[in-house]
Design a protein around this motif. Structure first.
Motif, mmCIF file in Angstrom:
data_model
loop_
_atom_site.group_PDB
_atom_site.id
_atom_site.type_symbol
_atom_site.label_atom_id
_atom_site.label_comp_id
_atom_site.label_asym_id
_atom_site.label_seq_id
_atom_site.Cartn_x
_atom_site.Cartn_y
_atom_site.Cartn_z
ATOM 1 N N ALA A 140 0.835 -1.206 0.000
ATOM 2 C CA ALA A 140 0.000 0.000 0.000
ATOM 3 C C ALA A 140 0.866 1.251 0.000
ATOM 4 O O ALA A 140 0.578 2.227 -0.709
ATOM 5 N N MET A 141 1.934 1.245 0.787
ATOM 6 C CA MET A 141 2.829 2.402 0.830
ATOM 7 C C MET A 141 3.507 2.622 -0.523
ATOM 8 O O MET A 141 3.637 3.757 -0.993
ATOM 9 N N GLU A 142 3.946 1.541 -1.152
ATOM 10 C CA GLU A 142 4.583 1.673 -2.458
ATOM 11 C C GLU A 142 3.605 2.197 -3.499
ATOM 12 O O GLU A 142 3.970 3.024 -4.350
ATOM 13 N N HIS A 143 2.359 1.750 -3.435
ATOM 14 C CA HIS A 143 1.352 2.262 -4.372
ATOM 15 C C HIS A 143 1.112 3.753 -4.126
ATOM 16 O O HIS A 143 0.973 4.525 -5.087
ATOM 17 N N ALA A 144 1.073 4.163 -2.882
ATOM 18 C CA ALA A 144 0.898 5.581 -2.570
ATOM 19 C C ALA A 144 2.038 6.411 -3.138
ATOM 20 O O ALA A 144 1.821 7.517 -3.664
ATOM 21 N N THR A 145 3.254 5.890 -3.050
ATOM 22 C CA THR A 145 4.406 6.603 -3.620
ATOM 23 C C THR A 145 4.211 6.840 -5.112
ATOM 24 O O THR A 145 4.516 7.923 -5.632
ATOM 25 N N ARG A 146 3.698 5.850 -5.819
ATOM 26 C CA ARG A 146 3.441 6.009 -7.258
ATOM 27 C C ARG A 146 2.360 7.051 -7.521
ATOM 28 O O ARG A 146 2.443 7.816 -8.494
ATOM 29 N N LEU A 147 1.352 7.099 -6.672
ATOM 30 C CA LEU A 147 0.292 8.096 -6.847
ATOM 31 C C LEU A 147 0.836 9.512 -6.640
ATOM 32 O O LEU A 147 0.491 10.440 -7.384
ATOM 33 N N TYR A 148 1.681 9.702 -5.642
ATOM 34 C CA TYR A 148 2.282 11.022 -5.436
ATOM 35 C C TYR A 148 3.151 11.419 -6.627
ATOM 36 O O TYR A 148 3.215 12.592 -7.009
ATOM 37 N N ARG A 157 1.955 19.714 2.178
ATOM 38 C CA ARG A 157 2.151 18.449 2.891
ATOM 39 C C ARG A 157 1.623 17.299 2.041
ATOM 40 O O ARG A 157 0.667 17.456 1.292
ATOM 41 N N LYS A 158 2.262 16.145 2.178
ATOM 42 C CA LYS A 158 1.780 14.890 1.615
ATOM 43 C C LYS A 158 1.437 13.982 2.785
ATOM 44 O O LYS A 158 2.305 13.681 3.614
ATOM 45 N N VAL A 159 0.184 13.542 2.861
ATOM 46 C CA VAL A 159 -0.275 12.727 3.986
ATOM 47 C C VAL A 159 -0.885 11.441 3.459
ATOM 48 O O VAL A 159 -1.794 11.470 2.629
ATOM 49 N N LEU A 160 -0.387 10.312 3.959
ATOM 50 C CA LEU A 160 -0.945 9.000 3.645
ATOM 51 C C LEU A 160 -1.719 8.513 4.866
ATOM 52 O O LEU A 160 -1.170 8.388 5.959
ATOM 53 N N ASP A 161 -2.996 8.241 4.672
ATOM 54 C CA ASP A 161 -3.905 7.789 5.722
ATOM 55 C C ASP A 161 -4.158 6.297 5.502
ATOM 56 O O ASP A 161 -4.838 5.912 4.557
ATOM 57 N N ILE A 162 -3.585 5.450 6.366
ATOM 58 C CA ILE A 162 -3.713 3.996 6.219
ATOM 59 C C ILE A 162 -4.644 3.454 7.292
ATOM 60 O O ILE A 162 -4.389 3.640 8.482
ATOM 61 N N SER A 163 -5.717 2.783 6.878
ATOM 62 C CA SER A 163 -6.594 2.118 7.838
ATOM 63 C C SER A 163 -6.502 0.613 7.633
ATOM 64 O O SER A 163 -6.367 0.129 6.511
#
Length: 263
Positions: A140-148, A157-163
């Protein structure tokens, strides 16, 4: 670049001054900046990453999606969005499970007022509900990096909210992926959902895991929802707080690094 300029202002405490806030909005009008003219300036680039691994059943998944949709209809969340220096955020939501299983349900969307927040909520209502198997927080974190990296928006700010309700058990080791994101200046906040009837010790283990090994970056915090019954209230509180940001609205001052929401 706009982001570096705004970060310097924020770091100097300048963005807190009303006159400068008005100046920032005049310099970068949130509602007037034409699309396609480079990255659009926003207060925060917020990614919502929702766990849909096999430990989450259909009703619990529905509770998650309803909770996120409800948050973007909440007046407090909308006030937090419009109260920033630019008065707009960029937000996207994806679900995740296995290391190679991430599903972007709502694309990057600019939210600046009640109407655009409600449209985002409607997109969440209409999004498909699908579940997966394993739990890959690192994926999930790696996918978020690609989205950014898509570069559609430029936030202060860049904020990733993981539930989620479990620990990383698929894909890369979590520690190096998390460390790289922190190095890139991404703030990771967590929403840990505890089982309604957890085995002895498992609830505190999940809370400790999210606090110590998942969240990270300046001002990162964890919200703990005691069962999916409290998910909606937990996510509304969490999103309002992360939009307000570090040094944001006074109603968030002094809140703990771990915030519990009872069922």
């Amino acid at each position: 670049m706009q982001r570096r300029y705004l970060l310097r202002l924020s770091g100097a405490g300048v963005l807190a001054a009303p006159a400068i806030l008005r100046g920032a909005r005049a310099a970068v009008p949130a509602r007037a900046q034409p699309p396609g003219d480079g990255p659009q300036a926003v207060d925060v680039e917020l990614i919502l990453a929702v766990d849909v691994s096999r430990s989450i059943d259909a009703d619990e998944h529905e509770a998650q999606m309803r909770g996120y949709a409800s948050a973007f209809r909440d007046p407090e969340v909308i006030r937090s969005i419009s109260g920033g220096g630019i008065g707009a955020i960029a937000c996207t939501l994806f679900t995740w499970s296995d290391a190679d299983s991430q599903d972007s349900l709502v694309p990057w969307t600019r939210i600046a007022d009640e109407a655009s927040a409600h449209r985002f909520a409607q997109a969440l209502d209409a999004a498909p509900r699908r579940t997966g198997s394993y739990t890959s927080i690192s994926g999930a974190m790696e996918h978020a990096t690609r989205l950014y990296a898509e570069g559609l928006f430029e936030g202060t700010r860049k904020v990733l909210d993981i539930s989620g309700d479990g620990m990383n058990n698929s894909g890369r080791r979590l520690e190096p992926v998390r460390a790289r994101m922190i190095e890139d200046g991404i703030i990771m906040n967590g929403l840990a959902v505890l089982d309604r009837a957890p085995p002895p010790g498992s609830a505190s283990a999940l809370e400790d895991y999210y606090r110590d090994e998942v969240i990270g970056g300046p001002g990162a915090f964890l919200v703990v929802a005691e069962g999916f019954e409290s998910f909606g209230r937990a996510v509304r509180r969490k999103i309002a707080r992360e939009i307000a940001g570090i040094g944001g609205a006074t109603r968030f001052a002094g809140l703990p690094r771990v915030d519990r929401v009872a069922a």
